[in-house]
Design a protein around this motif. Structure first.
Motif, short mmCIF file in Angstrom:
data_model
loop_
_atom_site.label_atom_id
_atom_site.label_comp_id
_atom_site.label_asym_id
_atom_site.label_seq_id
_atom_site.Cartn_x
_atom_site.Cartn_y
_atom_site.Cartn_z
N THR A 64 0.85 -1.19 0.00
CA THR A 64 0.00 0.00 0.00
C THR A 64 0.88 1.25 0.00
O THR A 64 2.11 1.16 0.16
CB THR A 64 -0.92 0.04 1.23
OG1 THR A 64 -0.11 0.21 2.40
CG2 THR A 64 -1.75 -1.23 1.35
N ASP A 65 0.25 2.41 -0.16
CA ASP A 65 0.99 3.67 -0.14
C ASP A 65 1.60 3.96 1.23
O ASP A 65 2.58 4.69 1.35
CB ASP A 65 0.08 4.84 -0.54
CG ASP A 65 -0.34 4.77 -1.99
OD1 ASP A 65 0.41 4.14 -2.78
OD2 ASP A 65 -1.39 5.33 -2.34
N TYR A 66 1.00 3.39 2.28
CA TYR A 66 1.46 3.68 3.64
C TYR A 66 2.23 2.52 4.27
O TYR A 66 2.60 2.58 5.44
CB TYR A 66 0.26 4.01 4.53
CG TYR A 66 -0.90 3.02 4.42
CD1 TYR A 66 -0.87 1.80 5.10
CD2 TYR A 66 -1.98 3.30 3.62
CE1 TYR A 66 -1.90 0.90 4.99
CE2 TYR A 66 -3.03 2.41 3.50
CZ TYR A 66 -2.99 1.21 4.19
OH TYR A 66 -4.03 0.31 4.05
N GLY A 67 2.52 1.48 3.52
CA GLY A 67 3.24 0.33 4.04
C GLY A 67 2.66 -0.95 3.46
O GLY A 67 2.75 -1.19 2.26
N HIS A 68 2.02 -1.77 4.30
CA HIS A 68 1.35 -2.96 3.80
C HIS A 68 0.24 -3.41 4.75
O HIS A 68 0.28 -3.10 5.94
CB HIS A 68 2.35 -4.11 3.57
CG HIS A 68 2.91 -4.71 4.84
ND1 HIS A 68 4.08 -4.30 5.41
CD2 HIS A 68 2.42 -5.69 5.66
CE1 HIS A 68 4.31 -4.99 6.51
NE2 HIS A 68 3.32 -5.85 6.69
N ASP A 69 -0.73 -4.10 4.16
CA ASP A 69 -1.80 -4.75 4.93
C ASP A 69 -1.53 -6.25 4.93
O ASP A 69 -0.97 -6.80 3.97
CB ASP A 69 -3.17 -4.50 4.29
CG ASP A 69 -3.58 -3.04 4.33
OD1 ASP A 69 -3.22 -2.36 5.30
OD2 ASP A 69 -4.25 -2.59 3.38
N VAL A 70 -1.93 -6.92 6.00
CA VAL A 70 -1.86 -8.38 6.05
C VAL A 70 -3.26 -8.91 5.77
O VAL A 70 -4.21 -8.59 6.49
CB VAL A 70 -1.36 -8.87 7.42
CG1 VAL A 70 -1.38 -10.40 7.47
CG2 VAL A 70 0.05 -8.35 7.69
N VAL A 71 -3.38 -9.70 4.69
CA VAL A 71 -4.69 -10.20 4.25
C VAL A 71 -4.63 -11.72 4.18
O VAL A 71 -3.68 -12.30 3.64
CB VAL A 71 -5.06 -9.63 2.86
CG1 VAL A 71 -6.46 -10.07 2.46
CG2 VAL A 71 -4.95 -8.11 2.86
N THR A 72 -5.65 -12.38 4.72
CA THR A 72 -5.71 -13.85 4.73
C THR A 72 -7.00 -14.32 4.08
O THR A 72 -8.05 -13.70 4.24
CB THR A 72 -5.64 -14.40 6.17
OG1 THR A 72 -4.41 -14.00 6.76
CG2 THR A 72 -5.73 -15.92 6.17
N SER A 73 -6.91 -15.42 3.34
CA SER A 73 -8.07 -16.00 2.68
C SER A 73 -7.94 -17.51 2.66
O SER A 73 -6.83 -18.06 2.71
CB SER A 73 -8.17 -15.46 1.24
OG SER A 73 -9.05 -16.25 0.47
N GLY A 74 -9.09 -18.17 2.57
CA GLY A 74 -9.07 -19.60 2.36
C GLY A 74 -8.69 -19.93 0.94
O GLY A 74 -8.71 -19.08 0.05
N LEU A 75 -8.31 -21.17 0.68
CA LEU A 75 -7.97 -21.63 -0.66
C LEU A 75 -9.14 -22.39 -1.27
O LEU A 75 -9.92 -23.00 -0.54
CB LEU A 75 -6.74 -22.54 -0.59
CG LEU A 75 -5.43 -21.86 -0.13
CD1 LEU A 75 -4.33 -22.90 -0.01
CD2 LEU A 75 -5.02 -20.76 -1.08
#
Length: 264
Positions: A165-176
């Motif tokens: 992201t513009d401000y660093g990063h987000d941690v995003v989790t999802s199922g497969l």
């Protein structure tokens, strides 16, 4: 884990590109064709994930006959097999049609017993730079999308990414299963070794056309495109810059020049 990497063959970014006068599409025969640079990072990430999970990497490409060269490069890097969707009717396809073809090819692969856990793409192609196909593909497949990933981890049931992201990063989790697009900060693509290049010649590459995918030619190509180039002009040659001779007033001339172009 079964991973599919969608790759694209594009004109060499270092070459001067041109549009074809007859249909206003990119003249892909005028310059050398190479694997889209962003897709090299996608292939590398898939290989690293496969090495950690004892997985298998399949490369999927939509493009003309010469696209086999790009598939072979991915295979020489370490991918296990390739799928090449090739049909003359695909010429002129936009992002909408491309996502439809890739989705159909993935559905065909799944129906043949090749169900996938993860689909990885580069975040954009150097010849279009729309960043649309990953999102469109996820929508067509009804899968979660995790975009602009600079790091990818999986435990076999879920996938977690650090999303740039513009401000660093987000941690995003999802199922497969899920669709992931990666950025160039994620890794350093490996160079194909001589052993890998020789091994790639023996790896399987299956070929599909629109008939195999159950798609109508009217849905793809220039005929089915939602967008098109109405007109274009060749970029004018670069002119010689303006030379300023400093006779004690060089600073004033420079400020005047910048002000005339609304730069100060």
């Amino acid at each position: 884990m079964k991973i599919v990497v969608c790759v694209k063959q594009v004109p060499d970014t270092a070459s001067e590109k041109a549009l074809r006068s007859e249909d206003s599409t990119l003249d892909r025969d005028a310059v050398d064709a190479v694997m889209n640079e962003m897709d090299e990072f996608a292939v590398e990430e898939a290989l690293q994930l496969a090495e950690r999970t004892d997985g298998e990497v399949t490369v999927l490409l939509m493009g003309p006959d010469q696209g086999t060269e790009t598939i072979r490069k991915a295979l020489s890097m370490g991918a296990h097999k390739g799928i090449h969707v090739v049909d003359d009717a695909l010429h002129g396809s936009d992002a909408v049609a491309t996502s439809a073809v890739l989705a159909a090819a993935l559905a065909s692969e799944e129906g043949a017993g090749g169900a996938y856990d993860l689909i990885i793409l580069g975040s954009e192609a150097s010849d279009a730079r729309t960043s649309l196909v990953p999102a469109m593909l996820a929508e067509r497949l009804g899968l979660p999308q995790l975009t602009f990933a600079q790091k990818v981890d999986t435990d076999g049931a879920n996938v977690t990414v650090e999303r740039l992201t513009d401000y660093g990063h987000d941690v995003v989790t999802s199922g497969l299963p899920a669709v992931v697009s990666v950025v160039e900060k994620i890794n350093e693509p490996r160079y194909p070794s001589f052993k890998g290049i020789m091994a790639a010649k023996k790896k399987p590459v299956s070929t599909l056309d629109l008939g195999d995918l159950g798609l109508d030619a009217a849905e793809v190509g220039a005929a089915g495109a939602w967008s098109k180039v109405e007109d274009f002009a060749v970029r004018p040659p670069r002119t010689t810059g303006e030379l300023v001779k400093d006779e004690g007033d060089g600073g004033k001339q420079l400020v005047s020049f910048l002000a005339s172009r609304k730069l100060v």
